[in-house]
Design an enzyme around this catalytic site. Structure first.
Site, PDB file in Angstrom:
ATOM      1  N   SER A  39       0.854  -1.202   0.000  1.00 29.63           N
ATOM      2  CA  SER A  39       0.000   0.000   0.000  1.00 29.63           C
ATOM      3  C   SER A  39       0.889   1.251   0.000  1.00 29.63           C
ATOM      4  CB  SER A  39      -0.866  -0.002   1.263  1.00 29.63           C
ATOM      5  OG  SER A  39      -1.461   1.266   1.454  1.00 29.63           O
ATOM      6  N   TYR A  42      -2.349  -1.661  10.329  1.00 26.42           N
ATOM      7  CA  TYR A  42      -2.331  -1.935   8.885  1.00 26.42           C
ATOM      8  C   TYR A  42      -0.938  -1.600   8.329  1.00 26.42           C
ATOM      9  CZ  TYR A  42      -3.916  -1.452   3.968  1.00 26.42           C
ATOM     10  OH  TYR A  42      -4.079  -1.569   2.602  1.00 26.42           O
TER      11      TYR A  42
HETATM   12  N1  NAP Z   1      -8.536  -0.394  -1.901  1.00 21.65           N
HETATM   13  C1  NAP Z   1      -7.485   0.363  -1.606  1.00 21.65           C
HETATM   14  O1  NAP Z   1      -7.555   1.592  -1.576  1.00 21.65           O
HETATM   15  C2  NAP Z   1      -6.152  -0.301  -1.338  1.00 21.65           C
HETATM   16  C3  NAP Z   1      -5.003   0.494  -1.347  1.00 21.65           C
HETATM   17  C4  NAP Z   1      -3.778  -0.100  -1.084  1.00 21.65           C
HETATM   18  C5  NAP Z   1      -3.698  -1.451  -0.853  1.00 21.65           C
HETATM   19  N2  NAP Z   1      -4.827  -2.203  -0.851  1.00 21.65           N
HETATM   20  C6  NAP Z   1      -4.699  -3.633  -0.583  1.00 21.65           C
HETATM   21  O2  NAP Z   1      -5.280  -4.366  -1.637  1.00 21.65           O
HETATM   22  C7  NAP Z   1      -5.617  -5.653  -1.171  1.00 21.65           C
HETATM   23  C8  NAP Z   1      -7.010  -6.004  -1.655  1.00 21.65           C
HETATM   24  O3  NAP Z   1      -7.954  -5.181  -1.005  1.00 21.65           O
HETATM   25  P1  NAP Z   1      -9.188  -4.513  -1.748  1.00 21.65           P
HETATM   26  O4  NAP Z   1      -8.980  -3.068  -1.722  1.00 21.65           O
HETATM   27  O5  NAP Z   1      -9.425  -5.178  -3.043  1.00 21.65           O
HETATM   28  O6  NAP Z   1     -10.363  -4.803  -0.692  1.00 21.65           O
HETATM   29  P2  NAP Z   1     -11.549  -5.858  -0.636  1.00 21.65           P
HETATM   30  O7  NAP Z   1     -12.454  -5.707  -1.802  1.00 21.65           O
HETATM   31  O8  NAP Z   1     -12.115  -5.715   0.723  1.00 21.65           O
HETATM   32  O9  NAP Z   1     -10.811  -7.259  -0.778  1.00 21.65           O
HETATM   33  C9  NAP Z   1     -10.171  -7.903   0.287  1.00 21.65           C
HETATM   34  C10 NAP Z   1     -10.138  -9.383  -0.041  1.00 21.65           C
HETATM   35  O10 NAP Z   1      -9.440 -10.068   1.014  1.00 21.65           O
HETATM   36  C11 NAP Z   1     -10.208 -11.191   1.400  1.00 21.65           C
HETATM   37  N3  NAP Z   1      -9.959 -11.514   2.795  1.00 21.65           N
HETATM   38  C12 NAP Z   1      -9.970 -10.677   3.860  1.00 21.65           C
HETATM   39  N4  NAP Z   1      -9.737 -11.346   4.987  1.00 21.65           N
HETATM   40  C13 NAP Z   1      -9.566 -12.651   4.636  1.00 21.65           C
HETATM   41  C14 NAP Z   1      -9.320 -13.838   5.358  1.00 21.65           C
HETATM   42  N5  NAP Z   1      -9.180 -13.836   6.705  1.00 21.65           N
HETATM   43  N6  NAP Z   1      -9.219 -15.004   4.691  1.00 21.65           N
HETATM   44  C15 NAP Z   1      -9.369 -15.040   3.335  1.00 21.65           C
HETATM   45  N7  NAP Z   1      -9.595 -13.935   2.588  1.00 21.65           N
HETATM   46  C16 NAP Z   1      -9.704 -12.757   3.238  1.00 21.65           C
HETATM   47  C17 NAP Z   1     -11.667 -10.780   1.158  1.00 21.65           C
HETATM   48  O11 NAP Z   1     -12.465 -11.931   0.944  1.00 21.65           O
HETATM   49  P3  NAP Z   1     -13.533 -12.535   1.955  1.00 21.65           P
HETATM   50  O12 NAP Z   1     -14.121 -11.391   2.724  1.00 21.65           O
HETATM   51  O13 NAP Z   1     -14.505 -13.230   1.056  1.00 21.65           O
HETATM   52  O14 NAP Z   1     -12.759 -13.487   2.780  1.00 21.65           O
HETATM   53  C18 NAP Z   1     -11.527 -10.003  -0.145  1.00 21.65           C
HETATM   54  O15 NAP Z   1     -11.562 -10.883  -1.243  1.00 21.65           O
HETATM   55  C19 NAP Z   1      -5.490  -5.606   0.360  1.00 21.65           C
HETATM   56  O16 NAP Z   1      -4.291  -6.218   0.758  1.00 21.65           O
HETATM   57  C20 NAP Z   1      -5.422  -4.120   0.650  1.00 21.65           C
HETATM   58  O17 NAP Z   1      -4.704  -3.854   1.831  1.00 21.65           O
HETATM   59  C21 NAP Z   1      -6.057  -1.663  -1.099  1.00 21.65           C
END
Ligand code: NAP
Length: 237
Positions: free
Chosen positions: A140, A153
């Site tokens: 991130s 985080y």
């Molecule tokens: N969106 C942003 O602005 C942003 C910015 C920088 C980095 N990121 C990073 O990008 C990555 C993806 O996040 P996203 O933004 O796409 O958010 P998201 O839509 O909430 O996706 C998160 C994913 O992680 C899975 N997950 C969470 N806890 C889990 C667990 N205990 N076991 C298995 N799966 C789990 C969720 O699936 P289930 O709930 O179905 O388990 C979901 O598929 C993350 O690492 C986040 O930190 C996001």
């Protein structure tokens, strides 16, 4: 013995960036295994891939639980060779350090830091043996800049960055590529709904972010994209 299927393993496949990564890899004929907790989302994702659904298998598991990781890893190793591991699943609390409970802190560290390390330890030996492996960590912009309400985080993401940087040096001669990705704000379910309502027009979309990551993965020759910082043109929120 049947030959193993060369596969890309993506955690957090049920929504956001992970779901978009499944789509771009499967639509380019890579065999993908997706992991997450919400089975319905994984079923719907498979269906939505149409004729490319044959490139997508999924496993339902909570990666914050070590016994569940061990179970799925045994399952995966018997059938697939994971040549690319994408540590994408992640959670945040959006709270100040003083307000985070110990349970919340443990859950974030287990999901964002321990699980990726366990998965790397599980699949790296076979990558080394075959001299073919890519590990992509979705980190991130919190690794690059201080944001309040993200202490645990940030600790989890910078912890994984440090681990992976050392790992990269330890395996320079094994043809292992480690790509650390630092996305800025992306419109996904990780954000509280109020923040999405207010800021989504300033955020990136997950498909565009996934496409850039896929391009970095596809680079051939004796080079590797080691770090990828992706921000909205207008900058951080
Ligand atoms: N969106 C942003 O602005 C942003 C910015 C920088 C980095 N990121 C990073 O990008 C990555 C993806 O996040 P996203 O933004 O796409 O958010 P998201 O839509 O909430 O996706 C998160 C994913 O992680 C899975 N997950 C969470 N806890 C889990 C667990 N205990 N076991 C298995 N799966 C789990 C969720 O699936 P289930 O709930 O179905 O388990 C979901 O598929 C993350 O690492 C986040 O930190 C996001």
């Amino acid at each position: 013995m049947e030959e193993k299927i060369n596969s890309v393993l993506i955690t957090g496949a049920s929504s956001g960036i992970g779901k978009a990564l499944v789509e771009v890899f499967a639509n380019n004929a890579y065999h993908v295994i997706g992991i997450s907790r919400r089975e319905k989302n994984l079923i719907d994702l498979k269906k939505s891939l149409g004729e490319n659904e044959k490139y997508f298998d999924y496993l339902v598991a909570d990666i914050s639980e070590r016994n569940q990781i061990e179970e799925i890893c045994d399952n995966i190793s018997s059938k697939y060779f994971v040549h690319c591991l994408i540590n994408n699943a992640g959670i945040s609390s959006f709270k100040s350090a003083i307000d985070d409970t110990i349970d919340e802190i443990e859950k974030i560290i287990k999901t964002n830091l321990f699980a990726p390390i366990y998965l790397i330890k599980k699949f790296l030996p076979e990558m080394i043996l075959k001299k073919d492996g890519t590990i992509i960590n979705i980190l991130s912009v919190v690794n690059k800049k201080i944001f309040t309400n993200s202490s645990i985080y940030s600790a989890s993401k910078t912890g994984l960055e440090s681990f992976s940087k050392v790992l990269r040096e330890e395996h320079r001669n094994d043809n292992i590529k480690i790509i650390n990705v630092f996305p800025g704000a992306t419109a996904t379910e990780i954000w509280p709904s109020k923040a999405l309502e207010k800021y989504s027009s300033k955020m990136m979309d997950s498909k565009s972010v996934a496409n850039i990551i896929f391009q970095a993965f596809e680079q051939k020759g004796n080079l590797s994209v080691e770090e990828l910082v992706i921000r909205p043109i207008t900058g951080d929120l």
